[in-house]
Design a protein around this motif. Sequence first.
Motif, short mmCIF file in Angstrom:
data_model
loop_
_atom_site.label_atom_id
_atom_site.label_comp_id
_atom_site.label_asym_id
_atom_site.label_seq_id
_atom_site.Cartn_x
_atom_site.Cartn_y
_atom_site.Cartn_z
N ARG A 206 -51.07 -3.94 23.77
CA ARG A 206 -52.36 -3.99 23.57
C ARG A 206 -53.10 -5.45 23.59
O ARG A 206 -54.26 -5.56 24.12
CB ARG A 206 -52.81 -3.38 22.23
CG ARG A 206 -52.61 -1.72 22.01
CD ARG A 206 -52.65 -1.27 20.80
NE ARG A 206 -51.83 -1.93 19.68
CZ ARG A 206 -51.71 -1.50 18.73
NH1 ARG A 206 -52.50 -0.53 18.00
NH2 ARG A 206 -51.16 -2.25 18.03
N ASP A 207 -52.37 -6.48 23.45
CA ASP A 207 -52.85 -7.63 23.64
C ASP A 207 -51.71 -8.61 24.01
O ASP A 207 -50.55 -8.24 23.90
CB ASP A 207 -53.45 -8.22 22.34
CG ASP A 207 -52.49 -8.12 20.89
OD1 ASP A 207 -51.31 -8.14 21.18
OD2 ASP A 207 -53.07 -7.54 20.04
N ASP A 208 -51.99 -9.94 24.19
CA ASP A 208 -51.03 -11.03 24.57
C ASP A 208 -49.89 -11.18 23.50
O ASP A 208 -48.58 -11.11 23.82
CB ASP A 208 -51.74 -12.54 24.78
CG ASP A 208 -52.63 -12.22 25.98
OD1 ASP A 208 -52.36 -11.47 26.55
OD2 ASP A 208 -53.25 -13.29 26.02
N SER A 209 -50.30 -10.91 22.01
CA SER A 209 -49.10 -11.15 21.10
C SER A 209 -48.30 -9.95 21.30
O SER A 209 -47.08 -9.97 21.12
CB SER A 209 -49.75 -11.09 19.74
OG SER A 209 -48.85 -10.94 18.64
N GLU A 210 -48.68 -8.66 21.49
CA GLU A 210 -47.88 -7.65 21.66
C GLU A 210 -47.10 -7.62 22.84
O GLU A 210 -45.87 -7.14 22.86
CB GLU A 210 -48.64 -6.28 21.33
CG GLU A 210 -47.62 -5.23 21.21
CD GLU A 210 -48.64 -3.96 20.98
OE1 GLU A 210 -48.91 -3.55 19.51
OE2 GLU A 210 -48.89 -3.08 21.82
N GLY A 211 -47.68 -8.39 24.00
CA GLY A 211 -46.90 -8.54 25.17
C GLY A 211 -45.59 -9.43 25.06
O GLY A 211 -44.81 -8.97 25.64
N ASP A 212 -45.52 -10.18 24.08
CA ASP A 212 -44.62 -11.12 23.98
C ASP A 212 -43.44 -10.55 22.95
O ASP A 212 -42.39 -10.53 23.43
CB ASP A 212 -45.12 -12.28 22.95
CG ASP A 212 -46.05 -13.49 23.73
OD1 ASP A 212 -46.06 -13.22 24.92
OD2 ASP A 212 -46.60 -14.23 22.79
N SER A 213 -43.79 -9.54 22.13
CA SER A 213 -42.72 -8.60 21.73
C SER A 213 -42.15 -7.65 22.43
O SER A 213 -40.88 -7.65 22.46
CB SER A 213 -43.25 -8.04 20.36
OG SER A 213 -44.50 -7.15 20.86
N HIS A 214 -43.00 -7.35 23.48
CA HIS A 214 -42.37 -6.35 24.45
C HIS A 214 -41.36 -7.31 25.34
O HIS A 214 -40.44 -6.64 25.45
CB HIS A 214 -43.37 -5.93 25.28
CG HIS A 214 -44.13 -4.78 25.03
ND1 HIS A 214 -44.99 -4.71 23.93
CD2 HIS A 214 -44.14 -3.62 25.48
CE1 HIS A 214 -45.33 -3.46 23.81
NE2 HIS A 214 -45.11 -2.68 24.77
N ALA A 215 -41.65 -8.43 25.44
CA ALA A 215 -40.45 -9.18 26.07
C ALA A 215 -39.48 -9.52 25.64
O ALA A 215 -38.48 -9.68 26.11
CB ALA A 215 -41.47 -10.47 26.84
N VAL A 216 -39.60 -9.98 24.21
CA VAL A 216 -38.52 -10.17 23.36
C VAL A 216 -37.50 -8.82 23.27
O VAL A 216 -36.51 -8.97 23.43
CB VAL A 216 -39.02 -10.57 22.15
CG1 VAL A 216 -37.67 -10.59 21.31
CG2 VAL A 216 -39.54 -11.92 22.12
N VAL A 217 -38.12 -7.61 23.19
CA VAL A 217 -37.39 -6.47 23.00
C VAL A 217 -36.45 -6.15 24.48
O VAL A 217 -35.47 -5.75 24.44
CB VAL A 217 -38.19 -5.09 22.49
CG1 VAL A 217 -37.28 -3.98 23.01
CG2 VAL A 217 -38.71 -5.51 21.42
#
Length: 288
Positions: A206-217
Amino acid sequence: MDESHPQELPGPETASIPCGTYRIQFHKGCTFEQVTQAVPYLRALGISHLYSSPYLRARPGSTHGYDIVDHSQLNPEVGDEEAHARLCRTLRRNGMGQILDIVPNHMGVLEADNAWWLDVLEHGRASAHAETFDIEWKPAQPEMTGRLLLPVLGDHYGKVLEAGEIQLHFDGESGEFGLRYWDHRFPIDPASYPSILSALPAPPARDDSEGDSHAVVSALLDAFARLPDRDEPDVDTRRARVRDSGVYKRQLARLAARHEWLSRWIAACVQRLNGRRASPAASTTSTP
């Protein structure tokens, strides 16, 4: 051995030779404290040694103690270390000894309370406990190599699966996936976790912060997929598999607790793979 100086066996003055034994079956109804109180009476009967059943940590409610699930602890239903020490001191004061009926293969397997057994199910021959159990890792049937065949199911596999009795589960505290069948738990190879989470696409960020967590996962799932095989012959590589998988599972647990999108995704994939009861198509095609 030097024949000029043969090894001497213990003489009567040093050997503890039982001249009268009394069988003790330890369980929650026969504890260290109770047996300690009976020691003077047993000595008066001429008993020289207690012949004791195992009192290491056994399956809860065990009436015999042979279904050991942890060889490093005393059975809490029998007593703690202080109560055990009091029993030993009382035996010594009364000039009595103790014979322990302990055999390495006295162990409770199946269900979900033996950490060594669960580690073998998860890591196969890579487990540090792979040789603890009498497992034929190279059976006559090639298709069974590296596998365990256990009489666990109460009916034919298809019927049990269709009835929804085998359920995929995610433990949020440990970050582990496993199968549950009544009181049994079967850990899933951590290298297959990415396959489980491929059952459904990840929800969009939904946003850049959540996008970062997607990349980590995503990076974490790649790391799971690269874990060495369970049958890897190199000992150091096997150890690395067990070590790294533990680190990855703990990281998955932390991420799932921190990010709601991940916990929802995991729950949705688990539900999808479990299918619907009494639906053969859903159950058989959704099982990992």
